[in-house]
Every structure is written in C-alpha cells, then in structure tokens.
Design an enzyme around this catalytic site. Structure first.
Site, PDB file in Angstrom:
ATOM      1  N   LEU A 104      23.820  52.310  32.679  1.00 40.20           N
ATOM      2  CA  LEU A 104      25.015  52.960  33.021  1.00 40.20           C
ATOM      3  C   LEU A 104      25.635  53.024  31.562  1.00 40.20           C
ATOM      4  O   LEU A 104      25.923  52.027  31.155  1.00 40.20           O
ATOM      5  CB  LEU A 104      25.955  52.440  33.879  1.00 40.20           C
ATOM      6  CG  LEU A 104      25.632  52.601  35.549  1.00 40.20           C
ATOM      7  CD1 LEU A 104      26.724  52.026  36.196  1.00 40.20           C
ATOM      8  CD2 LEU A 104      25.680  54.218  35.889  1.00 40.20           C
ATOM      9  N   ASP A 105      26.054  54.197  31.183  1.00 41.98           N
ATOM     10  CA  ASP A 105      26.850  54.128  29.845  1.00 41.98           C
ATOM     11  C   ASP A 105      28.112  53.385  29.833  1.00 41.98           C
ATOM     12  O   ASP A 105      28.505  53.085  30.878  1.00 41.98           O
ATOM     13  CB  ASP A 105      26.704  55.625  29.206  1.00 41.98           C
ATOM     14  CG  ASP A 105      27.794  56.567  30.240  1.00 41.98           C
ATOM     15  OD1 ASP A 105      29.067  56.396  30.447  1.00 41.98           O
ATOM     16  OD2 ASP A 105      27.252  57.564  30.685  1.00 41.98           O
ATOM     17  N   LYS A 106      28.682  53.297  28.767  1.00 33.58           N
ATOM     18  CA  LYS A 106      30.015  52.289  28.543  1.00 33.58           C
ATOM     19  C   LYS A 106      31.040  52.940  29.311  1.00 33.58           C
ATOM     20  O   LYS A 106      31.810  52.360  29.872  1.00 33.58           O
ATOM     21  CB  LYS A 106      30.199  52.283  27.090  1.00 33.58           C
ATOM     22  CG  LYS A 106      31.530  51.524  26.726  1.00 33.58           C
ATOM     23  CD  LYS A 106      31.937  51.269  25.356  1.00 33.58           C
ATOM     24  CE  LYS A 106      32.061  52.716  24.568  1.00 33.58           C
ATOM     25  NZ  LYS A 106      33.317  52.914  25.009  1.00 33.58           N
ATOM     26  N   ASP A 107      30.967  54.327  29.407  1.00 29.55           N
ATOM     27  CA  ASP A 107      32.122  55.018  30.084  1.00 29.55           C
ATOM     28  C   ASP A 107      32.052  55.212  31.620  1.00 29.55           C
ATOM     29  O   ASP A 107      32.802  55.740  32.322  1.00 29.55           O
ATOM     30  CB  ASP A 107      32.337  56.262  29.383  1.00 29.55           C
ATOM     31  CG  ASP A 107      33.047  56.085  28.028  1.00 29.55           C
ATOM     32  OD1 ASP A 107      33.504  55.142  27.780  1.00 29.55           O
ATOM     33  OD2 ASP A 107      32.456  57.265  27.161  1.00 29.55           O
ATOM     34  N   SER A 108      30.768  54.820  32.121  1.00 32.26           N
ATOM     35  CA  SER A 108      30.432  54.824  33.578  1.00 32.26           C
ATOM     36  C   SER A 108      30.710  53.488  34.176  1.00 32.26           C
ATOM     37  O   SER A 108      30.844  52.476  33.567  1.00 32.26           O
ATOM     38  CB  SER A 108      29.169  55.427  33.788  1.00 32.26           C
ATOM     39  OG  SER A 108      28.996  56.711  33.264  1.00 32.26           O
TER      40      SER A 108
END
Length: 201
Positions: free
Chosen positions: A47-51
C-alpha cells in the site's frame, strides 16, 4: 511436517512506508510500529505511503506469488473518499475500466465493481485528518478490483474527475482488516489464511 511459516494481518497506518527499512530518516516504516514478529516476515503486496488499511505479512513466499501473480486475480476491496459528489457516470466508468498511465504507457484497467456508499461506520480517524474545503463536498465509494497496479485506485478515480482524499483497503478476498486499529496486527493460522483467501498453500 508442520508448517512453520508465519501469517499476520496489519492495519497499516497512513504515512507509513509498506516496508521495514527507512528510505530517509524522516520516513516512517513498518519497523516503527515495533511489532513482535520474526525477522523473516515481510509484507505481501504493498500500500502506498498515503494509503491505509489491510496488508498481509508472511514468511511464506508461495503466498506472495499466489496473491501477486496477475493470473490469480484476487479481489481487493477499498473504501475511497473522493473530492466532490461522485456521479453515476463516474461509477460506470470505473466499472467498465479506465485508461491510466503506467510507466509512461497507457493501460486500461480490468472491469471493476464500484458503488457510492454512505460514510463508512467504525473506521478509525486518520492522523492527520484530511483537509476539508467548505465549498467542495466529499463522497465515499466502495471499489473492488482484481488487480493491483501502482497507485491504481488513485489514478482511476482521478481519471473520472474525482481525486482521492482517503484510501483504505478493507479486504482481500474474504480476509477483513476493518476490525483492527491503525498499527494493530494479529497472527493468523494457515487454515484461516487458506479459507479466507480461497487458496491452497
């Protein structure tokens, strides 16, 4: 012979890299959650950092292959808060598939399931909260994909004109992560992993 491999689920908090090593001193990563797990356990997928939301952690390389190989098309369900009051036309576009950019080339996403929903209950507050703008409403949708390209949900929603404000992975197949708080994790048995994901390891 007993299966000695380990399986966990984690609610990855917003702002954390989905890995155990920092890229810079300012980055938060999974090691900062101080989990008591073996050193040979790693995230399955990303999952990307902002998710935020559900990720699986395991020492089982076969699980990694079965979940990430595109031929198996496992369902991933996301709760998505977008900027603006999302329209039925945008929902239809998401369901049909939409052209996104991947590594400087155009890619049409596979057909998906999408529906507008009320504000989800029992989701934890995000830290920090999203920035609200009084003049622009927000809305929520549930989006189910069978693929996991880089930042795919964000690119799909932006392509319909409704940028993502908050993105939570709710489930992978029958494996749910919404009962966990950000940073919380739980060990699972091989049987639970197999039954929830519908696969044999």
């Amino acid at each position: 012979m007993l299966n000695q491999k380990k399986y966990y689920i984690l609610y990855k908090p917003y702002g954390y890299l989905c890995q155990f090593t920092q890229e810079t001193e300012k980055h938060l990563c999974l090691a900062d959650l101080n989990m008591n797990i073996p050193k040979n356990v790693f995230p399955v997928g990303r999952l990307d950092k902002d998710s935020e939301g559900l990720i699986i952690l395991s020492s089982d390389g076969k699980l990694n292959h079965r979940l990430l190989d595109p031929q198996y098309q496992h369902r991933r369900t996301y709760l998505v808060q977008v900027e603006g009051d999302i329209t039925q036309d945008a929902i239809d576009q998401l369901e049909r598939g939409i052209e996104i950019k991947l590594k400087n080339r155009s890619y049409k996403t596979l057909p998906a399931k999408a529906k507008k929903i009320d504000i989800p209950e029992n989701i934890p507050p995000r830290n920090p909260p999203i920035r609200f703008r009084k003049a622009i409403p927000t809305s929520w949708l549930e989006l189910e994909l069978k693929e996991g390209k880089n930042r795919q949900v964000r690119k799909m929603c932006a392509g319909t004109g409704f940028p993502v404000l908050r993105l939570i992975r709710k489930s992978i197949e029958g494996l749910q992560g919404t009962d966990l708080e950000p940073g919380q994790y739980r060990e699972l048995t091989l049987e639970t992993i197999q039954n929830s994901l519908g696969l044999k390891l």
